[in-house]
Design a protein around this motif. Structure first.
Motif, PDB file in Angstrom:
ATOM      1  N   GLY A 202      42.114  45.045  31.488  1.00  0.00           N
ATOM      2  CA  GLY A 202      42.826  46.008  30.648  1.00  0.00           C
ATOM      3  C   GLY A 202      44.271  46.208  31.042  1.00  0.00           C
ATOM      4  N   GLU A 203      44.961  46.968  30.198  1.00  0.00           N
ATOM      5  CA  GLU A 203      46.380  47.260  30.443  1.00  0.00           C
ATOM      6  C   GLU A 203      46.527  48.509  31.290  1.00  0.00           C
ATOM      7  OE1 GLU A 203      48.325  47.495  26.687  1.00  0.00           O
ATOM      8  OE2 GLU A 203      48.087  45.358  26.251  1.00  0.00           O
ATOM      9  N   PRO A 204      47.676  48.625  32.004  1.00  0.00           N
ATOM     10  CA  PRO A 204      48.723  47.614  32.178  1.00  0.00           C
ATOM     11  C   PRO A 204      48.210  46.426  32.989  1.00  0.00           C
ATOM     12  CG  PRO A 204      49.124  49.473  33.639  1.00  0.00           C
ATOM     13  CD  PRO A 204      47.981  49.866  32.754  1.00  0.00           C
ATOM     14  N   TRP A 205      48.721  45.223  32.683  1.00  0.00           N
ATOM     15  CA  TRP A 205      48.228  44.011  33.333  1.00  0.00           C
ATOM     16  C   TRP A 205      48.398  44.081  34.844  1.00  0.00           C
ATOM     17  CZ3 TRP A 205      45.663  42.796  29.479  1.00  0.00           C
ATOM     18  CH2 TRP A 205      46.168  42.506  28.218  1.00  0.00           C
ATOM     19  N   LEU A 206      47.369  43.610  35.553  1.00  0.00           N
ATOM     20  CA  LEU A 206      47.409  43.586  37.017  1.00  0.00           C
ATOM     21  C   LEU A 206      47.706  42.193  37.572  1.00  0.00           C
ATOM     22  CD1 LEU A 206      44.352  45.816  38.007  1.00  0.00           C
ATOM     23  CD2 LEU A 206      46.775  46.352  38.266  1.00  0.00           C
ATOM     24  N   ILE A 207      47.447  41.174  36.774  1.00  0.00           N
ATOM     25  CA  ILE A 207      47.660  39.803  37.246  1.00  0.00           C
ATOM     26  C   ILE A 207      48.986  39.299  36.692  1.00  0.00           C
ATOM     27  CG2 ILE A 207      46.756  37.456  37.323  1.00  0.00           C
ATOM     28  CD1 ILE A 207      43.977  38.622  36.859  1.00  0.00           C
ATOM     29  N   ALA A 208      49.916  39.096  37.602  1.00  0.00           N
ATOM     30  CA  ALA A 208      51.252  38.635  37.203  1.00  0.00           C
ATOM     31  C   ALA A 208      51.337  37.119  37.351  1.00  0.00           C
ATOM     32  CB  ALA A 208      52.320  39.288  38.069  1.00  0.00           C
ATOM     33  N   THR A 209      52.061  36.493  36.437  1.00  0.00           N
ATOM     34  CA  THR A 209      52.331  35.068  36.524  1.00  0.00           C
ATOM     35  C   THR A 209      53.676  34.855  37.199  1.00  0.00           C
ATOM     36  OG1 THR A 209      51.101  34.595  34.484  1.00  0.00           O
ATOM     37  CG2 THR A 209      52.705  32.948  35.210  1.00  0.00           C
ATOM     38  N   VAL A 210      53.700  34.045  38.227  1.00  0.00           N
ATOM     39  CA  VAL A 210      54.942  33.666  38.882  1.00  0.00           C
ATOM     40  C   VAL A 210      55.282  32.268  38.367  1.00  0.00           C
ATOM     41  CG1 VAL A 210      56.122  33.298  41.070  1.00  0.00           C
ATOM     42  CG2 VAL A 210      54.310  35.022  40.899  1.00  0.00           C
ATOM     43  N   PRO A 211      56.239  32.159  37.439  1.00  0.00           N
ATOM     44  CA  PRO A 211      56.518  30.879  36.771  1.00  0.00           C
ATOM     45  C   PRO A 211      56.698  29.722  37.750  1.00  0.00           C
ATOM     46  CG  PRO A 211      57.763  32.642  35.743  1.00  0.00           C
ATOM     47  CD  PRO A 211      57.153  33.226  36.983  1.00  0.00           C
ATOM     48  N   GLY A 212      55.961  28.658  37.479  1.00  0.00           N
ATOM     49  CA  GLY A 212      56.072  27.460  38.293  1.00  0.00           C
ATOM     50  C   GLY A 212      55.404  27.549  39.648  1.00  0.00           C
ATOM     51  N   VAL A 213      54.794  28.697  39.968  1.00  0.00           N
ATOM     52  CA  VAL A 213      54.199  28.880  41.294  1.00  0.00           C
ATOM     53  C   VAL A 213      52.713  29.207  41.201  1.00  0.00           C
ATOM     54  CG1 VAL A 213      54.340  30.113  43.489  1.00  0.00           C
ATOM     55  CG2 VAL A 213      56.416  29.680  42.176  1.00  0.00           C
ATOM     56  N   GLY A 214      52.381  30.286  40.471  1.00  0.00           N
ATOM     57  CA  GLY A 214      50.973  30.666  40.385  1.00  0.00           C
ATOM     58  C   GLY A 214      50.781  32.085  39.899  1.00  0.00           C
ATOM     59  N   TYR A 215      49.798  32.772  40.484  1.00  0.00           N
ATOM     60  CA  TYR A 215      49.429  34.115  40.035  1.00  0.00           C
ATOM     61  C   TYR A 215      49.244  35.031  41.235  1.00  0.00           C
ATOM     62  CZ  TYR A 215      48.161  31.276  35.972  1.00  0.00           C
ATOM     63  OH  TYR A 215      48.181  30.381  34.932  1.00  0.00           O
ATOM     64  N   ARG A 216      49.406  36.340  40.975  1.00  0.00           N
ATOM     65  CA  ARG A 216      49.171  37.307  42.046  1.00  0.00           C
ATOM     66  C   ARG A 216      48.762  38.643  41.448  1.00  0.00           C
ATOM     67  NH1 ARG A 216      55.414  38.375  43.997  1.00  0.00           N
ATOM     68  NH2 ARG A 216      56.088  39.571  42.178  1.00  0.00           N
ATOM     69  N   ILE A 217      48.095  39.452  42.278  1.00  0.00           N
ATOM     70  CA  ILE A 217      47.783  40.823  41.895  1.00  0.00           C
ATOM     71  C   ILE A 217      49.025  41.666  42.118  1.00  0.00           C
ATOM     72  CG2 ILE A 217      46.368  42.849  42.362  1.00  0.00           C
ATOM     73  CD1 ILE A 217      44.733  40.658  41.176  1.00  0.00           C
ATOM     74  N   GLU A 218      49.424  42.422  41.103  1.00  0.00           N
ATOM     75  CA  GLU A 218      50.655  43.205  41.190  1.00  0.00           C
ATOM     76  C   GLU A 218      50.386  44.604  40.662  1.00  0.00           C
ATOM     77  OE1 GLU A 218      54.804  41.497  40.423  1.00  0.00           O
ATOM     78  OE2 GLU A 218      54.305  42.484  38.535  1.00  0.00           O
ATOM     79  N   ALA A 219      50.673  45.590  41.468  1.00  0.00           N
ATOM     80  CA  ALA A 219      50.466  46.977  41.042  1.00  0.00           C
ATOM     81  C   ALA A 219      51.388  47.320  39.887  1.00  0.00           C
ATOM     82  CB  ALA A 219      50.717  47.938  42.210  1.00  0.00           C
ATOM     83  N   PRO A 220      50.881  48.011  38.849  1.00  0.00           N
ATOM     84  CA  PRO A 220      51.739  48.414  37.730  1.00  0.00           C
ATOM     85  C   PRO A 220      52.868  49.320  38.200  1.00  0.00           C
ATOM     86  CG  PRO A 220      49.416  48.739  37.221  1.00  0.00           C
ATOM     87  CD  PRO A 220      49.496  48.461  38.682  1.00  0.00           C
ATOM     88  N   ALA A 221      53.963  49.342  37.468  1.00  0.00           N
ATOM     89  CA  ALA A 221      55.081  50.217  37.810  1.00  0.00           C
ATOM     90  C   ALA A 221      54.599  51.652  37.910  1.00  0.00           C
ATOM     91  CB  ALA A 221      56.183  50.107  36.747  1.00  0.00           C
ATOM     92  N   GLY A 222      54.966  52.296  39.014  1.00  0.00           N
ATOM     93  CA  GLY A 222      54.545  53.682  39.207  1.00  0.00           C
ATOM     94  C   GLY A 222      53.199  53.789  39.902  1.00  0.00           C
ATOM     95  N   GLY A 223      52.500  52.602  40.071  1.00  0.00           N
ATOM     96  CA  GLY A 223      51.198  52.610  40.733  1.00  0.00           C
ATOM     97  C   GLY A 223      51.348  52.234  42.174  1.00  0.00           C
ATOM     98  N   GLY A 224      50.254  52.175  42.889  1.00  0.00           N
ATOM     99  CA  GLY A 224      50.276  51.809  44.300  1.00  0.00           C
ATOM    100  C   GLY A 224      49.133  50.904  44.620  1.00  0.00           C
ATOM    101  N   ARG A 225      49.194  50.396  45.835  1.00  0.00           N
ATOM    102  CA  ARG A 225      48.166  49.458  46.257  1.00  0.00           C
ATOM    103  C   ARG A 225      46.989  50.171  46.861  1.00  0.00           C
ATOM    104  NH1 ARG A 225      49.171  44.580  50.565  1.00  0.00           N
ATOM    105  NH2 ARG A 225      47.022  44.329  51.165  1.00  0.00           N
TER     106      ARG A 225
END
Length: 225
Positions: A202-225
């Motif tokens: 669901g949104e906001p998306w948690l899996i970010a695409t790093v162009p040309g590299v891969g994927y990572r888990i990324e906390a939404p803006a205003g969120g925390g780990r």
């Protein structure tokens, strides 16, 4: 998680592979020692499950090679013998765990999960990042307290991303860790699975695409780990 099963009984090996697949564990099967050594040379595994009595180089010889390589790959020995001396000799070879045939698949799964966790610097069984809570033993995922139903493959991919703790994981590594050796390296399976996984979480998306590299888990803006 991806494991190597070294077992020369085709029916048992197939049952183990299929059963592990139901638990989101990718498994490659080697029917003899020579095939096992070839697979170990070209693939990266989280655990090796070795029958001691396979033809070719025996499970004992394979275990010695793994230990000598310094890879730190955990070894789970399988045997039909239940004598203490047999178990002791297996541990002396460098085995991390021992399972006597016949065994319950559920016990094998629990032991594999425990070995994988122990190898990864004693990380806790339940992992949390960016509002996600992943329990590999129960195969459950929650986002901000909400249960998220995932397919086996989606869970396997998410488990690799969560274990990276925010680090970037390449598509090649995801393919290697969450699929078995039969996966086509030119397939779009990773991209398709990531896309479906994003929608499930669901949104906001948690899996970010790093162009040309891969994927990572990324906390939404205003969120925390």
């Amino acid at each position: 998680m991806r494991v190597l099963i070294v077992e020369d009984e085709p029916v048992l090996a197939g049952a183990i592979r299929d059963g592990l697949g139901l638990e989101a564990i990718a498994a490659d099967v080697a029917g003899d020692g020579h095939a096992a050594l070839e697979m170990l040379a070209v693939n990266t595994y989280d655990v090796a499950v070795l029958d001691r009595d396979v033809p070719g180089p025996s499970g004992d010889e394979i275990a010695r090679g793994i230990v000598a390589s310094g890879s730190g790959l955990p070894i789970l020995m399988l045997t039909a013998a239940d004598r203490l001396d047999d178990k002791a000799s297996g541990f002396e070879l460098g085995a991390d765990d021992y399972l006597t045939k016949p065994f319950a698949l559920r016990e094998l799964v629990l032991r594999l999960r425990a070995l994988d966790r122990r190898r990864a610097h004693h990380r806790p069984p339940v992992r949390e990042i960016a509002g996600l809570r992943l329990d590999p033993f129960r195969r459950e995922v929650f986002r901000d307290g909400r249960y998220v139903a995932l397919t086996r493959k989606q869970f396997a991919v998410l488990e690799v991303l969560v274990a990276a703790e925010g680090g970037v994981v390449s598509a090649e590594e995801l393919l290697e860790r969450a699929w078995d050796e039969n996966a086509d390296p030119f397939t779009n399976a990773v991209r398709i699975t990531i896309s479906a996984l994003r929608r499930r979480l669901g949104e906001p998306w948690l899996i970010a695409t790093v162009p040309g590299v891969g994927y990572r888990i990324e906390a939404p803006a205003g969120g925390g780990r």
